[in-house]
Design an enzyme around this catalytic site. Structure first.
Site, PDB file in Angstrom:
ATOM      1  N   GLY A   9       0.846  -1.193   0.000  1.00 59.03           N
ATOM      2  CA  GLY A   9       0.000   0.000   0.000  1.00 59.03           C
ATOM      3  C   GLY A   9       0.877   1.236   0.000  1.00 59.03           C
ATOM      4  O   GLY A   9       2.104   1.149   0.031  1.00 59.03           O
ATOM      5  N   SER A  13      -1.294   3.953   4.809  1.00 56.71           N
ATOM      6  CA  SER A  13      -2.410   3.039   4.548  1.00 56.71           C
ATOM      7  C   SER A  13      -2.601   2.032   5.682  1.00 56.71           C
ATOM      8  O   SER A  13      -3.302   1.039   5.518  1.00 56.71           O
ATOM      9  CB  SER A  13      -2.219   2.323   3.207  1.00 56.71           C
ATOM     10  OG  SER A  13      -1.030   1.571   3.214  1.00 56.71           O
ATOM     11  N   LYS A  15      -0.559  -0.119   7.027  1.00 55.17           N
ATOM     12  CA  LYS A  15       0.039  -1.445   6.824  1.00 55.17           C
ATOM     13  C   LYS A  15       0.576  -2.009   8.140  1.00 55.17           C
ATOM     14  O   LYS A  15       0.359  -3.165   8.461  1.00 55.17           O
ATOM     15  CB  LYS A  15       1.196  -1.365   5.813  1.00 55.17           C
ATOM     16  CG  LYS A  15       0.760  -0.997   4.406  1.00 55.17           C
ATOM     17  CD  LYS A  15       1.933  -0.963   3.445  1.00 55.17           C
ATOM     18  CE  LYS A  15       2.982   0.081   3.781  1.00 55.17           C
ATOM     19  NZ  LYS A  15       2.471   1.467   3.774  1.00 55.17           N
ATOM     20  N   ASP A  83       7.790  -6.222   8.354  1.00 47.61           N
ATOM     21  CA  ASP A  83       7.398  -4.815   8.206  1.00 47.61           C
ATOM     22  C   ASP A  83       8.393  -4.125   7.277  1.00 47.61           C
ATOM     23  O   ASP A  83       9.568  -4.491   7.237  1.00 47.61           O
ATOM     24  CB  ASP A  83       7.400  -4.142   9.587  1.00 47.61           C
ATOM     25  CG  ASP A  83       6.711  -2.778   9.561  1.00 47.61           C
ATOM     26  OD1 ASP A  83       5.696  -2.636   8.858  1.00 47.61           O
ATOM     27  OD2 ASP A  83       7.195  -1.854  10.247  1.00 47.61           O
ATOM     28  N   GLU A  84       7.938  -3.118   6.526  1.00 50.17           N
ATOM     29  CA  GLU A  84       8.796  -2.336   5.630  1.00 50.17           C
ATOM     30  C   GLU A  84       9.586  -3.234   4.669  1.00 50.17           C
ATOM     31  O   GLU A  84      10.784  -3.033   4.428  1.00 50.17           O
ATOM     32  CB  GLU A  84       9.777  -1.464   6.431  1.00 50.17           C
ATOM     33  CG  GLU A  84       9.120  -0.524   7.439  1.00 50.17           C
ATOM     34  CD  GLU A  84       8.508   0.725   6.812  1.00 50.17           C
ATOM     35  OE1 GLU A  84       8.461   0.828   5.569  1.00 50.17           O
ATOM     36  OE2 GLU A  84       8.064   1.596   7.581  1.00 50.17           O
ATOM     37  N   GLN A  86       9.731  -3.433   1.600  1.00 53.92           N
ATOM     38  CA  GLN A  86      10.296  -2.812   0.393  1.00 53.92           C
ATOM     39  C   GLN A  86      11.786  -2.555   0.523  1.00 53.92           C
ATOM     40  O   GLN A  86      12.504  -2.491  -0.466  1.00 53.92           O
ATOM     41  CB  GLN A  86       9.555  -1.503   0.054  1.00 53.92           C
ATOM     42  CG  GLN A  86       9.883  -0.294   0.931  1.00 53.92           C
ATOM     43  CD  GLN A  86       9.044  -0.238   2.200  1.00 53.92           C
ATOM     44  OE1 GLN A  86       8.300  -1.160   2.512  1.00 53.92           O
ATOM     45  NE2 GLN A  86       9.148   0.854   2.945  1.00 53.92           N
ATOM     46  N   CYS A 144      -8.385  14.133  -2.616  1.00 54.07           N
ATOM     47  CA  CYS A 144      -9.729  13.884  -3.157  1.00 54.07           C
ATOM     48  C   CYS A 144     -10.225  12.576  -2.553  1.00 54.07           C
ATOM     49  O   CYS A 144      -9.643  12.099  -1.578  1.00 54.07           O
ATOM     50  CB  CYS A 144      -9.696  13.838  -4.690  1.00 54.07           C
ATOM     51  SG  CYS A 144      -8.966  12.328  -5.353  1.00 54.07           S
ATOM     52  N   CYS A 178      -3.815   9.911  -5.307  1.00 57.29           N
ATOM     53  CA  CYS A 178      -4.188   9.235  -6.551  1.00 57.29           C
ATOM     54  C   CYS A 178      -3.270   9.782  -7.644  1.00 57.29           C
ATOM     55  O   CYS A 178      -2.607  10.806  -7.436  1.00 57.29           O
ATOM     56  CB  CYS A 178      -5.656   9.487  -6.886  1.00 57.29           C
ATOM     57  SG  CYS A 178      -6.004  11.199  -7.345  1.00 57.29           S
TER      58      CYS A 178
HETATM   59 ZN   LIG Z   1      -6.665  12.536  -5.592  1.00 62.73          ZN
END
Ligand SMILES: [Zn+2]
Length: 195
Positions: A9, A13, A15, A83-84, A86, A144, A178
Site C-alpha cells: 500500500g 495506509s 500497513k 514490516d517495511e 520494500q 480527493c 491518486c
Molecule cells: Zn486525488
C-alpha cells in the site's frame, strides 16, 4: 507448502497497524510469530515496529543487506511477519520464499509498492516476482476521495521528485495520492519554483 504473501500500500495506509493486529491475533491464540524488519528503518528506534496509530511491538530480527536469516533460535514458528519489506534486499526475499516453501512457515510481508518517483523498490519488485498472494492495503488520496496509489514527497512543504530514495533524518514528509493529484501537485510545485 506455506505461502508467501505481499500486502502492499501507500504511505499512511495502516500497513503496520494491520501487521500488528495479525501479530496480536497469533499471540492471543498462544501461537508464535516472528517479527522481522530491515535495519534501515530507524524512525522509531532500531528494533521497534510502530504504527502511526500508536501501537508498537519489539522486532525479533533485524536484517541488513544480504544477511542470512537464522531461524533455528526461534523455532517452532507459526508465522513470519515482515514490516517495511520494500527495503529488504532481493536475496532476503528469496530466503523468505524458500522458508515458506521448504520450512512450511507462512510469510506475510507488508510494504510500499513504489517510491515517491513511482518506481518499484527492489524488495517490492522481488515480492511481485516471487509471492503467491497479493493484497492491496487501501487508503484514500489526501486531496480527493479516490484511492491513493502514489506517494508524494514534500520537502519544506513543496512536492518534489528530487533527492535520494531514502532520506533519513531529513525534513520531509509524504502524502498518499491518486495519480491525477500526484501529477497536479508536482506540476504546481514546478510552476512556483520556475517563477
Ligand atoms: Zn486525488
Amino acid at each position: 507448502m506455506a505461502k508467501l504473501y505481499f500486502r502492499y500500500g501507500t504511505m499512511g495506509s495502516a500497513k503496520t497497524l494491520n501487521l500488528l493486529a495479525v501479530l496480536h491475533n497469533y499471540e492471543q491464540q498462544g501461537k508464535k510469530a516472528l517479527l522481522l524488519k530491515p535495519l534501515l528503518d530507524t524512525r522509531f528506534g532500531h528494533d521497534v515496529v510502530q504504527s502511526r496509530a500508536g501501537l508498537s511491538h519489539k522486532a525479533d530480527l533485524l536484517l541488513q543487506g544480504e544477511d542470512k536469516i537464522q531461524l533455528q533460535a526461534f523455532l517452532p514458528l507459526q508465522c513470519i511477519l515482515v514490516d517495511e519489506a520494500q527495503f529488504l534486499h532481493p536475496s532476503v526475499i528469496q530466503q523468505l520464499r524458500d522458508i515458506a516453501t521448504y520450512d512450511n512457515i507462512p510469510v506475510i510481508c507488508y510494504g510500499l509498492r513504489t517510491d515517491f518517483r513511482g518506481r518499484l523498490f527492489p524488495g517490492s519488485q522481488s515480492l511481485f516476482e516471487l509471492a503467491d498472494s497479493f493484497e492491496e492495503v487501501k487508503t484514500t488520496c489526501a486531496y480527493c476521495n479516490k484511492k491513493a496509489t502514489m506517494n508524494l514527497r514534500f520537502i519544506e512543504g513543496k512536492a518534489t521528485l528530487s533527492g535520494e530514495t531514502v532520506l533519513l533524518g531529513a525534513d520531509e514528509n509524504y502524502q498518499p495520492a491518486c495519480y491525477p493529484c500526484y501529477r497536479q501537485k508536482l506540476f504546481a510545485a514546478e510552476k512556483t519554483s520556475a517563477v
